[in-house]
Write an enzyme that holds these catalytic residues in place. Sequence first.
Site, PDB file in Angstrom:
ATOM      1  N   HIS A 301      -4.711 -10.222   2.613  1.00 57.88           N
ATOM      2  CA  HIS A 301      -4.017  -8.939   2.752  1.00 57.88           C
ATOM      3  C   HIS A 301      -4.099  -8.469   4.189  1.00 57.88           C
ATOM      4  CE1 HIS A 301      -3.419  -7.255  -1.346  1.00 57.88           C
ATOM      5  NE2 HIS A 301      -4.282  -8.209  -1.665  1.00 57.88           N
ATOM      6  N   HIS A 344     -12.652  -1.755  -2.168  1.00 60.16           N
ATOM      7  CA  HIS A 344     -12.955  -1.276  -0.837  1.00 60.16           C
ATOM      8  C   HIS A 344     -13.638   0.089  -0.864  1.00 60.16           C
ATOM      9  CE1 HIS A 344      -8.905   0.108  -1.893  1.00 60.16           C
ATOM     10  NE2 HIS A 344      -9.020   1.083  -1.032  1.00 60.16           N
ATOM     11  N   GLU A 350      -8.176   9.001   0.522  1.00 56.34           N
ATOM     12  CA  GLU A 350      -6.894   8.513   0.024  1.00 56.34           C
ATOM     13  C   GLU A 350      -6.447   9.335  -1.182  1.00 56.34           C
ATOM     14  OE1 GLU A 350      -7.278   4.415  -1.029  1.00 56.34           O
ATOM     15  OE2 GLU A 350      -8.488   3.917   0.722  1.00 56.34           O
ATOM     16  N   TYR A 359       1.886   1.380 -10.827  1.00 52.07           N
ATOM     17  CA  TYR A 359       1.206   0.956  -9.596  1.00 52.07           C
ATOM     18  C   TYR A 359       0.477  -0.358  -9.840  1.00 52.07           C
ATOM     19  CZ  TYR A 359      -2.068   0.997  -5.681  1.00 52.07           C
ATOM     20  OH  TYR A 359      -2.799   0.660  -4.583  1.00 52.07           O
ATOM     21  N   HIS A 374      -9.475   9.172  -3.824  1.00 53.48           N
ATOM     22  CA  HIS A 374     -10.658   8.386  -3.528  1.00 53.48           C
ATOM     23  C   HIS A 374     -11.115   8.812  -2.141  1.00 53.48           C
ATOM     24  CE1 HIS A 374      -8.389   5.703  -6.439  1.00 53.48           C
ATOM     25  NE2 HIS A 374      -9.448   6.134  -7.095  1.00 53.48           N
ATOM     26  N   HIS A 380     -13.658   2.039  -4.765  1.00 52.41           N
ATOM     27  CA  HIS A 380     -12.568   1.938  -5.740  1.00 52.41           C
ATOM     28  C   HIS A 380     -11.855   0.603  -5.573  1.00 52.41           C
ATOM     29  CE1 HIS A 380     -10.829   3.761  -2.133  1.00 52.41           C
ATOM     30  NE2 HIS A 380      -9.646   3.315  -2.509  1.00 52.41           N
TER      31      HIS A 380
HETATM   32 FE   LIG Z   1      -7.899   2.678  -1.508  1.00 48.64          FE
END
Ligand SMILES: [Fe+2]
Length: 447
Positions: A301, A344, A350, A359, A374, A380
């Site tokens: 990613h 992460h 966020e 999602y 978060h 999370h």
């Molecule tokens: Fe996140």
Amino acid sequence: MATPPPISSTPPFKQRPSKYQYQSGFGNSFESEAVKGSLPYGQNTPQRVANGLYAEQLSGNAFTVPRAQQQRSWLYRIRPGVCHTPLVPFEKPTLLDSACSIVNPNQLRWKPFPIPEKKHDFVEGLITIAGAGHASVRHGIAIHIYTANENMVNKSFYNSDGDFLIVPQQGTLDIQTEFGFLEVHSGEICVIQRGVTFSVNVPDGPSRGYICEVFGAHFRLPDLGPIGSNGLANPRDFLSPVAAFEDVQVQHVKINKFLGKLFTATQDHSPFNVVAWHGNYCPYKYDLNLFCAVNSVTFDHLDPSIFTVLTAPTNEPGVAAADFVIFPPRWLVQENTFRPPYYHRNCMSEFMGLIRGVYEAKKEGFLPGGGSLHSCMTPHGPDADTFNGAIGAELKPTKIPDVALAFMFESSLILGISDYANKNFIDDDYWKCWQNIANNFKNHQQQ
Ligand SMILES: [Fe+2]
């Protein structure tokens, strides 16, 4: 009025039909006149403005900021903005909260915020969810939900505290501004800056969406670095209004948000009386379908900053008060890669919302019109089912379908929660989605 069909996110794109005309380009110095000859030529404040108009400057920045940051517009109007009665406190209770004093470090998720059935307009339907900093020091953000089922008739709003980035989730917003009209559908966004007077109609009936308010610097396009001169949100796809005015004598209520509180004043004429304007401080809208996403085409990613549409910076280079990030329909092609968002802990906070669809990291529970937060260093990531599906998935190219559109307001600030958000529509079971993540570390002690 029926909801218009969604426009495909797959090229070739078709321009979304709109009853209004626009000018194209991000941050351009525009000029527009609804009556020819109303703009002064070669100067801003002639002794007598053409057609008996008044000249008025709307400053978006201190006069002395570097030229590249300078935003201001000149408005030529039938009567100047000052012609109103004294501002007095708004008489109705509101759910705006400039304190956001509830501290909660947990993973938070809200069920969809309902649209109340009682008649209410866009301003009456503002609900603060989270925030940090304060308008008084011009540093910070606030995250609001809006709902509305009634037009603002002979009523307008301007915000002294900051800029609104508005993300409609349900229903089109038909927005009249001093600069002209914007029609903003779900799947589009608009930014209405500090001081711009506007009024919102909801032609589709009950409507809902999200707002990120920034108290400091204005939103701008992110730097592209090695990506180069094209990609992400392209400047030409941002649309600003053309001048449109009404010359009517009518009892009009103006609502001002000032240091988090609402005030009202009245005047005997419409504030939408700007016959011509020029400058680079004006509202704009953007169709999220036109976002040109980049990502890895080999493995792993990249960070979600690649999906930043707009960023409102702090004084520290690369550190945003608010990034507006989307997770648009796109192809996933990475090889030997766990493709959903990874687990992460982020030094940023966020807040996520869902405009439509599902999602990719949460197949259940995160719903359009709801939200999640978060916070700084709160761990999370995907729920157990998403994880288990992803590690067993065949890694052929797959498309996140057109119906999915999630977004994030990401902030370097640590957000407090409003009293309302702490007590209403919280999903108390959210934490459980990670509790059945298995220990897959097997038999290594014996090796
Ligand atoms: Fe996140």
